[in-house]
Design a protein around this motif. Structure first.
Motif, PDB file in Angstrom:
ATOM      1  N   THR A 240       0.759  -0.996   0.267  1.00 31.80           N
ATOM      2  CA  THR A 240      -0.145  -0.052   0.095  1.00 31.80           C
ATOM      3  C   THR A 240       0.997   1.401   0.453  1.00 31.80           C
ATOM      4  N   PRO A 241       1.870   1.108   0.848  1.00 33.76           N
ATOM      5  CA  PRO A 241       2.645   2.575   0.840  1.00 33.76           C
ATOM      6  C   PRO A 241       3.573   2.963  -0.692  1.00 33.76           C
ATOM      7  N   VAL A 242       4.108   1.550  -1.210  1.00 34.83           N
ATOM      8  CA  VAL A 242       4.390   1.289  -2.389  1.00 34.83           C
ATOM      9  C   VAL A 242       4.003   1.965  -3.542  1.00 34.83           C
ATOM     10  N   THR A 243       2.109   2.071  -3.623  1.00 33.66           N
ATOM     11  CA  THR A 243       1.341   2.239  -4.771  1.00 33.66           C
ATOM     12  C   THR A 243       1.263   3.505  -4.469  1.00 33.66           C
ATOM     13  N   SER A 244       1.304   4.134  -3.375  1.00 37.11           N
ATOM     14  CA  SER A 244       1.298   5.637  -2.179  1.00 37.11           C
ATOM     15  C   SER A 244       1.920   6.280  -3.514  1.00 37.11           C
ATOM     16  N   LEU A 245       3.465   6.198  -2.967  1.00 42.79           N
ATOM     17  CA  LEU A 245       4.506   6.737  -2.956  1.00 42.79           C
ATOM     18  C   LEU A 245       4.631   7.016  -4.251  1.00 42.79           C
ATOM     19  N   ALA A 246       4.278   5.794  -4.934  1.00 39.08           N
ATOM     20  CA  ALA A 246       5.061   5.282  -6.712  1.00 39.08           C
ATOM     21  C   ALA A 246       3.837   6.527  -7.523  1.00 39.08           C
ATOM     22  N   ALA A 247       2.495   6.871  -7.470  1.00 36.80           N
ATOM     23  CA  ALA A 247       1.362   7.611  -7.647  1.00 36.80           C
ATOM     24  C   ALA A 247       1.653   8.684  -7.165  1.00 36.80           C
TER      25      ALA A 247
END
Length: 442
Positions: A240-247
């Protein structure tokens, strides 16, 4: 304990007559001229001795007959103690003793019948082997489980498994092991325990067979669902944080990318791709949470024919070029299951069979429902496709395992969960047409 009065009186009278007759014989023998008296006294003496012998002999014979009857195991004997035997008190004691023995034997017989009924009704199959090697089923469970062979030797049990037959014939040390046995027409895991018993000078080898296939399936399903639940939770938490940071990074790079720096454009494209893949992976993992949710059954009894006909219509709408053959035996067959979950299993199996045979010029699939035995139902889905390699028979039901590029590896695992929840078993083998055969036993 002593003599009764009648016997005492009779004994005293005979002793008095014996003494009197003896005295008369001596007196007559010493007195001259009493020849007739001598003979008469001798006859009285002989009769008295014979009567005394008869009195004692009759008692001895009666006691001997009573004891001989007991020795032969006849506990219905009764010591009469009739007048003249002289052992009325002894007879009462004998009769009381034999009554107590009869009562103890009755209690022992009741206990033995209880233990025999307990062994006969126990849910674990028991086989016994005597010193000559004869194998006998020891209870109902064994007679039901091992009903496909003839004979009473260890080699006759080879139809259930060569290793199992070797264990029955080998004897040796006591052991406990897991074996694969051919029971009820399919392979099942069973716990086999053997022990040597010695009772009353006789040696018997007892073998207990407990099928644990269904239990292990349930444990395996529970372990898999727990594993999937933990993995999906932990992976999603980390993703979840990886997805958020990547976006966020892709958005920031998009704002500052004006086309002047090709490296910045490459970085923007790479981060945007990472964001999309991370989001797709999150959705992909979230979809597998269904594997970690055990199915809840709502059983009901329903006719097999209309149930299967509806599934066949659904399949024909999606796969019009595939020939589906339906077989129901007997035609009046009824099912006791959750119709929605069972339909999900069959649709999944039929879809897999359709995808396996779509490239064949004449694709044939057979859906069969058969009553194998009272209380047992077999559902089979077979096709004429390439089949499943035997090396993968144990893997196709694992979660996330698939041999198709577009497959998810969820369908067969969910099907197995539903079947196990019904208390059944599902297995794969080679079908009569050379393709895959999925058999469900309920």
């Amino acid at each position: 304990m002593g003599f009764d009065r009648g016997f005492t009186r009779a004994l005293i009278v005979r002793f008095v007559l014996l003494l009197g007759a003896t005295f008369a014989v001596v007196w007559a023998w010493q007195t001259p001229g009493l020849v007739a008296v001598r003979w008469l006294a001798a006859l009285v003496l002989a009769g008295t001795v014979y009567g005394l012998w008869q009195l004692i002999s009759r008692t001895n014979v009666e006691v001997a007959r009573f004891i001989e009857t007991l020795r032969l195991g006849d506990l219905t004997a009764h010591f009469s103690g009739r007048e003249g035997s002289g052992f009325g008190t002894l007879g009462d004691a004998f009769n009381a003793a034999i009554q107590q023995v009869r009562e103890e034997r009755r209690l022992s017989g009741d206990e033995l019948r209880y233990l025999e009924a307990l062994i006969d009704d126990m849910p674990v199959a028991l086989l016994t082997a005597d010193a000559s090697g004869r194998i006998d089923p020891g209870n109902k469970a064994a007679r039901r489980l091992f009903a496909r062979h003839g004979g009473a030797r260890a080699e006759d049990y080879a139809v259930y498994g060569a290793t199992f037959a070797a264990r029955l014939a080998g004897g040796g040390a006591d052991r406990e092991e897991m074996l694969i046995l051919n029971l009820d027409g399919h392979a099942q895991r069973a716990l086999v325990r053997s022990a040597t018993l010695t009772r009353l000078g006789r040696t018997t080898r007892a073998t207990i067979v407990q099928p644990v296939h269904d239990t292990l399936n349930e444990i395996e399903m529970a372990a898999q669902t727990d594993l999937v639940r933990v993995l999906t939770h932990e992976i999603l938490n980390s993703l979840t944080p990886v997805t958020s940071l990547a976006a966020t990074a892709a958005g920031l790079l998009g704002e500052i990318d004006r086309g002047g720096d090709p490296r910045l454009a490459d970085a923007h494209q790479a981060v945007a791709t990472l964001a999309r893949r991370a989001e797709g992976l999150a959705r992909f993992i979230d979809s597998y949470r269904a594997v970690a949710s055990p199915p809840r059954l709502q059983r009901q009894t329903f006719a097999a024919a209309p149930f299967v006909a509806e599934i066949a219509r659904l399949f024909a709408a999606d796969w019009p070029s595939v020939h589906l053959h339906v077989q129901i035996d007997p035609p009046s067959l009824e099912l006791h299951a959750d119709p929605d979950l069972l339909a999900q299993v069959l649709i999944n199996l039929l879809r897999n069979a359709g995808e396996a045979t779509i490239a064949i010029e004449r694709a044939d699939i057979v859906l069969g429902l058969y009553r194998r035995a009272p209380g047992q139902l077999a559902i089979e889905v077979s096709d004429n496709g390439p089949g499943v390699p035997p090396a993968l028979y144990g893997d196709v039901f694992l979660p996330f395992f698939t041999t198709r590029a577009s497959g998810t590896g969820v369908g067969l695992n969910l099907a197995r969960q539903i079947v196990v929840a019904h208390g059944g078993n599902i297995e794969v083998s080679q079908g009569p047409a050379g393709g895959a055969l999925f058999r469900i036993l309920l």
